[in-house]
Design a protein around this motif. Structure first.
Motif, PDB file in Angstrom:
ATOM      1  N   GLU A  97     -18.312 -17.215  14.566  1.00 56.61           N
ATOM      2  CA  GLU A  97     -16.904 -16.365  14.687  1.00 56.61           C
ATOM      3  C   GLU A  97     -16.334 -15.928  13.009  1.00 56.61           C
ATOM      4  N   PHE A  98     -16.455 -17.156  12.266  1.00 54.14           N
ATOM      5  CA  PHE A  98     -15.796 -17.251  10.929  1.00 54.14           C
ATOM      6  C   PHE A  98     -16.799 -16.131   9.990  1.00 54.14           C
ATOM      7  N   ASP A  99     -18.084 -16.128  10.492  1.00 49.65           N
ATOM      8  CA  ASP A  99     -18.918 -15.194   9.472  1.00 49.65           C
ATOM      9  C   ASP A  99     -18.503 -13.740   9.988  1.00 49.65           C
ATOM     10  N   LYS A 100     -18.521 -13.616  11.199  1.00 48.54           N
ATOM     11  CA  LYS A 100     -17.887 -12.180  11.801  1.00 48.54           C
ATOM     12  C   LYS A 100     -16.628 -11.636  11.165  1.00 48.54           C
ATOM     13  N   LYS A 120     -16.332 -10.570   7.625  1.00 48.79           N
ATOM     14  CA  LYS A 120     -17.018  -9.355   7.501  1.00 48.79           C
ATOM     15  C   LYS A 120     -15.917  -8.171   7.561  1.00 48.79           C
ATOM     16  N   SER A 121     -14.858  -8.619   8.533  1.00 46.17           N
ATOM     17  CA  SER A 121     -13.716  -7.615   8.579  1.00 46.17           C
ATOM     18  C   SER A 121     -12.796  -7.294   7.748  1.00 46.17           C
ATOM     19  N   VAL A 122     -12.788  -8.268   6.667  1.00 46.27           N
ATOM     20  CA  VAL A 122     -11.692  -7.966   5.317  1.00 46.27           C
ATOM     21  C   VAL A 122     -12.558  -8.086   4.137  1.00 46.27           C
ATOM     22  N   SER A 123     -11.798  -7.765   3.114  1.00 40.09           N
ATOM     23  CA  SER A 123     -12.492  -7.965   1.859  1.00 40.09           C
ATOM     24  C   SER A 123     -12.858  -9.350   1.238  1.00 40.09           C
ATOM     25  N   GLU A 124     -13.594  -9.455   0.185  1.00 37.24           N
ATOM     26  CA  GLU A 124     -14.123 -10.509  -0.199  1.00 37.24           C
ATOM     27  C   GLU A 124     -12.861 -11.373  -0.723  1.00 37.24           C
ATOM     28  N   ASP A 125     -11.787 -10.815  -1.129  1.00 38.73           N
ATOM     29  CA  ASP A 125     -10.641 -11.405  -1.820  1.00 38.73           C
ATOM     30  C   ASP A 125      -9.522 -11.273  -0.632  1.00 38.73           C
ATOM     31  N   VAL A 126      -9.600 -11.950   0.346  1.00 42.07           N
ATOM     32  CA  VAL A 126      -8.440 -11.682   1.203  1.00 42.07           C
ATOM     33  C   VAL A 126      -7.063 -11.901   0.356  1.00 42.07           C
ATOM     34  N   GLU A 127      -6.763 -12.870  -0.106  1.00 43.47           N
ATOM     35  CA  GLU A 127      -5.315 -13.262  -0.827  1.00 43.47           C
ATOM     36  C   GLU A 127      -5.020 -11.980  -1.723  1.00 43.47           C
ATOM     37  N   ILE A 138      -2.783 -12.654   9.861  1.00 42.89           N
ATOM     38  CA  ILE A 138      -3.346 -13.356  10.839  1.00 42.89           C
ATOM     39  C   ILE A 138      -4.701 -13.805  10.562  1.00 42.89           C
ATOM     40  N   ILE A 139      -5.453 -12.976   9.969  1.00 38.61           N
ATOM     41  CA  ILE A 139      -7.107 -13.219   9.641  1.00 38.61           C
ATOM     42  C   ILE A 139      -7.019 -14.290   8.750  1.00 38.61           C
ATOM     43  N   ASN A 141      -4.927 -16.548   7.999  1.00 39.80           N
ATOM     44  CA  ASN A 141      -4.595 -17.954   8.431  1.00 39.80           C
ATOM     45  C   ASN A 141      -5.799 -18.526   9.505  1.00 39.80           C
ATOM     46  N   LYS A 142      -6.069 -17.614  10.211  1.00 39.51           N
ATOM     47  CA  LYS A 142      -7.465 -18.071  11.186  1.00 39.51           C
ATOM     48  C   LYS A 142      -8.511 -18.397  10.217  1.00 39.51           C
ATOM     49  N   LEU A 143      -8.930 -17.801   9.394  1.00 42.22           N
ATOM     50  CA  LEU A 143     -10.095 -18.425   8.387  1.00 42.22           C
ATOM     51  C   LEU A 143      -9.721 -19.555   7.767  1.00 42.22           C
ATOM     52  N   SER A 144      -8.633 -19.739   7.370  1.00 44.70           N
ATOM     53  CA  SER A 144      -8.236 -21.060   6.633  1.00 44.70           C
ATOM     54  C   SER A 144      -8.434 -22.198   7.716  1.00 44.70           C
ATOM     55  N   GLN A 145      -7.849 -21.867   8.885  1.00 46.03           N
ATOM     56  CA  GLN A 145      -8.169 -22.974  10.037  1.00 46.03           C
ATOM     57  C   GLN A 145      -9.342 -23.100  10.260  1.00 46.03           C
TER      58      GLN A 145
END
Length: 219
Positions: free
Chosen positions: A66-69, A72-79, A169-170, A172-176
């Motif tokens: 789920e993390f890998d998927k 892919k929905s966001v850019s490489e550098d989310v921050e 949201i994404i 925060n979820k990725l960090s978790q």
């Protein structure tokens, strides 16, 4: 004398057989205890450790996929992406506020021009009715265009706000998820090692069971 001698020999033979039988019984009981203990250890390892670790690995693998998927929905550098969206949002907010002020200023000018003693906004000379109509029409036209621009700016602001919320949201979820799967390799290795130990113990328990069955036939 011969009968007595034979009786003594038979008695000794019986005692030897009884002693041997007793030794075999003791050996059987000891082996039975060892077998029961080995089987219990194997069963406990299977239920309490292997089953638990397999569930943990399965859950972490699900989260990892789920993390890998999601990644892919966001850019490489989310921050960085989030920061850029926030700056863009500030820009649209500033534009909207600026347009509101301009519209308000024009509405005040229109109101002033509509009064009986209206003067020219530039030279402050008294305006004719015809001139008033022309100026009011011009200002109203400007207001319409500004309101259109304000509508576009508000739409962009709303869209960007939504994008910011989604990225947050994404993120925060990725960090978790990172926290939840950070020990995936460690747990997987522990499971593999435990299975190897289980295989050795199980093989030992099977051998003991066979020895026990062999000894049982001797009794």
């Amino acid at each position: 004398e011969s009968i007595e001698k034979n009786l003594n020999l038979y008695s000794k033979l019986i005692r030897d057989i009884e002693g041997l039988f007793e030794e075999k019984q003791k050996e059987y009981q000891k082996l039975q205890e060892q077998t029961s203990k080995a089987k219990a250890e194997v069963e406990m390892m299977k239920k309490e450790k292997i089953d638990r670790l397999e569930k943990e690995v399965e859950e972490k693998l699900r989260i990892k996929k789920e993390f890998d998927k999601l990644k892919k929905s966001v850019s490489e550098d989310v921050e960085k992406d989030l920061e850029e969206k926030k700056l863009l949002l500030e820009k649209f907010v500033g534009e909207a506020e600026s347009l509101k002020i301009k519209i308000q200023d024009l509405m005040e000018i229109i109101q002033q021009l509509s009064s009986v003693k209206a003067k020219c906004p530039v030279c402050e000379s008294k305006l004719t009715q015809a001139k008033k109509i022309v100026l009011i029409k011009q200002k109203k036209s400007q207001v319409v265009k500004l309101k259109e621009s304000l509508g576009e700016a508000l739409k962009k602001k709303q869209l960007t706000e939504q994008e910011v919320r989604e990225i947050e949201i994404i993120a925060n979820k990725l960090s978790q998820m990172v926290v939840e799967i950070q020990d995936f390799d460690e747990i997987s290795t522990e499971l593999e090692n435990t299975k190897n130990i289980y295989a050795v113990l199980n093989e030992s328990a099977v051998k003991l069971e066979k020895e026990l069955q062999g000894l049982k036939t001797e009794l």
